[in-house]
Design a protein around this motif. Sequence first.
Motif, PDB file in Angstrom:
ATOM      1  N   THR A 154       0.817  -1.213   0.000  1.00 15.37           N
ATOM      2  CA  THR A 154       0.000   0.000   0.000  1.00 15.37           C
ATOM      3  C   THR A 154       0.854   1.268   0.000  1.00 15.37           C
ATOM      4  O   THR A 154       0.456   2.288  -0.525  1.00 15.37           O
ATOM      5  CB  THR A 154      -0.907   0.046   1.235  1.00 15.37           C
ATOM      6  N   ARG A 155       2.016   1.196   0.619  1.00 13.16           N
ATOM      7  CA  ARG A 155       2.925   2.339   0.812  1.00 13.16           C
ATOM      8  C   ARG A 155       2.337   3.409   1.721  1.00 13.16           C
ATOM      9  O   ARG A 155       2.934   4.455   1.926  1.00 13.16           O
ATOM     10  CB  ARG A 155       3.332   2.969  -0.531  1.00 13.16           C
ATOM     11  N   SER A 156       1.162   3.170   2.253  1.00  9.14           N
ATOM     12  CA  SER A 156       0.548   4.112   3.189  1.00  9.14           C
ATOM     13  C   SER A 156       0.462   3.523   4.589  1.00  9.14           C
ATOM     14  O   SER A 156       0.221   4.254   5.558  1.00  9.14           O
ATOM     15  CB  SER A 156      -0.866   4.488   2.715  1.00  9.14           C
ATOM     16  N   ASN A 157       0.668   2.211   4.716  1.00 15.77           N
ATOM     17  CA  ASN A 157       0.605   1.523   6.002  1.00 15.77           C
ATOM     18  C   ASN A 157       1.811   0.594   6.127  1.00 15.77           C
ATOM     19  O   ASN A 157       1.714  -0.603   5.842  1.00 15.77           O
ATOM     20  CB  ASN A 157      -0.699   0.731   6.106  1.00 15.77           C
ATOM     21  N   PRO A 158       2.969   1.131   6.540  1.00 16.44           N
ATOM     22  CA  PRO A 158       4.203   0.339   6.597  1.00 16.44           C
ATOM     23  C   PRO A 158       4.104  -0.922   7.439  1.00 16.44           C
ATOM     24  O   PRO A 158       4.677  -1.950   7.074  1.00 16.44           O
ATOM     25  CB  PRO A 158       5.216   1.330   7.185  1.00 16.44           C
ATOM     26  N   ILE A 159       3.402  -0.850   8.549  1.00 15.46           N
ATOM     27  CA  ILE A 159       3.297  -2.022   9.426  1.00 15.46           C
ATOM     28  C   ILE A 159       2.530  -3.146   8.731  1.00 15.46           C
ATOM     29  O   ILE A 159       2.937  -4.305   8.736  1.00 15.46           O
ATOM     30  CB  ILE A 159       2.616  -1.643  10.761  1.00 15.46           C
ATOM     31  N   GLN A 160       1.396  -2.790   8.108  1.00 14.61           N
ATOM     32  CA  GLN A 160       0.609  -3.795   7.400  1.00 14.61           C
ATOM     33  C   GLN A 160       1.365  -4.322   6.188  1.00 14.61           C
ATOM     34  O   GLN A 160       1.317  -5.516   5.876  1.00 14.61           O
ATOM     35  CB  GLN A 160      -0.736  -3.207   6.951  1.00 14.61           C
ATOM     36  N   ASP A 161       2.087  -3.446   5.492  1.00 16.05           N
ATOM     37  CA  ASP A 161       2.879  -3.868   4.341  1.00 16.05           C
ATOM     38  C   ASP A 161       3.925  -4.896   4.753  1.00 16.05           C
ATOM     39  O   ASP A 161       4.139  -5.901   4.055  1.00 16.05           O
ATOM     40  CB  ASP A 161       3.566  -2.665   3.686  1.00 16.05           C
ATOM     41  N   LEU A 162       4.587  -4.659   5.883  1.00 11.99           N
ATOM     42  CA  LEU A 162       5.607  -5.598   6.353  1.00 11.99           C
ATOM     43  C   LEU A 162       4.973  -6.942   6.700  1.00 11.99           C
ATOM     44  O   LEU A 162       5.511  -8.003   6.355  1.00 11.99           O
ATOM     45  CB  LEU A 162       6.333  -5.032   7.571  1.00 11.99           C
ATOM     46  N   LYS A 163       3.829  -6.923   7.350  1.00  7.91           N
ATOM     47  CA  LYS A 163       3.130  -8.179   7.689  1.00  7.91           C
ATOM     48  C   LYS A 163       2.761  -8.942   6.416  1.00  7.91           C
ATOM     49  O   LYS A 163       2.927 -10.162   6.345  1.00  7.91           O
ATOM     50  CB  LYS A 163       1.875  -7.875   8.505  1.00  7.91           C
ATOM     51  N   THR A 164       2.257  -8.211   5.427  1.00  2.00           N
ATOM     52  CA  THR A 164       1.882  -8.847   4.160  1.00  2.00           C
ATOM     53  C   THR A 164       3.094  -9.458   3.476  1.00  2.00           C
ATOM     54  O   THR A 164       3.044 -10.589   2.984  1.00  2.00           O
ATOM     55  CB  THR A 164       1.231  -7.812   3.209  1.00  2.00           C
TER      56      THR A 164
END
Length: 273
Positions: A154-164
């Motif tokens: 997403t590039r807007s939610n770094p934490i969620q991006d890392l989890k994904t």
Amino acid sequence: MVKQKISLTGVELSLPKNVIEGDSYSTGSPSRKFLDILLRPGNLYFYACAFKHINDFAKVCKAGNYTFEGLAEHSRRVLQTVENCGGQVEIDGLNNLSTSPKVYVANHMSSLETVTLAYVMQQAGPLIFVVKESLMTYPVFGHIMHGMNCIPMTRSNPIQDLKTLLKDGGEMLKNGISVIIFPQKTRGVEFIGEEFNSIGCKLARRAGVPIQPFALDTSFWGKGKKVSDYGPIERSSKVRFSFGEPMAIDGKNEKTVHENCIKFIEDKLTSWK
């Protein structure tokens, strides 16, 4: 380039024999197709040919017939278009590639690497990209990204991006598919090491696979002012790829390995100037 025949969705394609042979490849003396000369100084011939190959494979993917071999062949055709327009291609470090799954990290300059790396890195076996989420919705590129099962960020939610990334990337690596990451904030000719994040190292460490840096210069395909994907073609700029050695990574050396990845890219880009 030695070729062999394969079958893809009922159509016989001319596919390079496994890989570019040897550790390196160089175009040699540049040459141009007559139509490209005729249409100069415009970029019409390049874009017409390159996007035909991209669109042809997008149709294959849309029909549900994606194969890595097919992607590599269409990537070869795009790289051949570069040479047909007077561009020179130089590749080295191919002997550092192998089919064992890895995380590959590199600088990011243009769309050209996205549509040619499957051929350049063919001896590394199946691979996917980590891409910005919006690319998955593009009319043509989106079908290819979905066919490859690329991992959207997403590039807007770094934490969620890392989890994904850790979840989906880990699954890909577990299944023998390498993951290519461009850890810069945005693509561009200038490489800023401080903006090259360590997300690739985190994935490699978590998945228990090596990380491998490579450097590229694809400024041949310039960035457009109004539409970034349709910039001027810089025929005097060589298209270069250089692959470093894979590095084992663990909790103790993660910072050092990340710094070594940055140094490899910086050193290569400096040597190419």
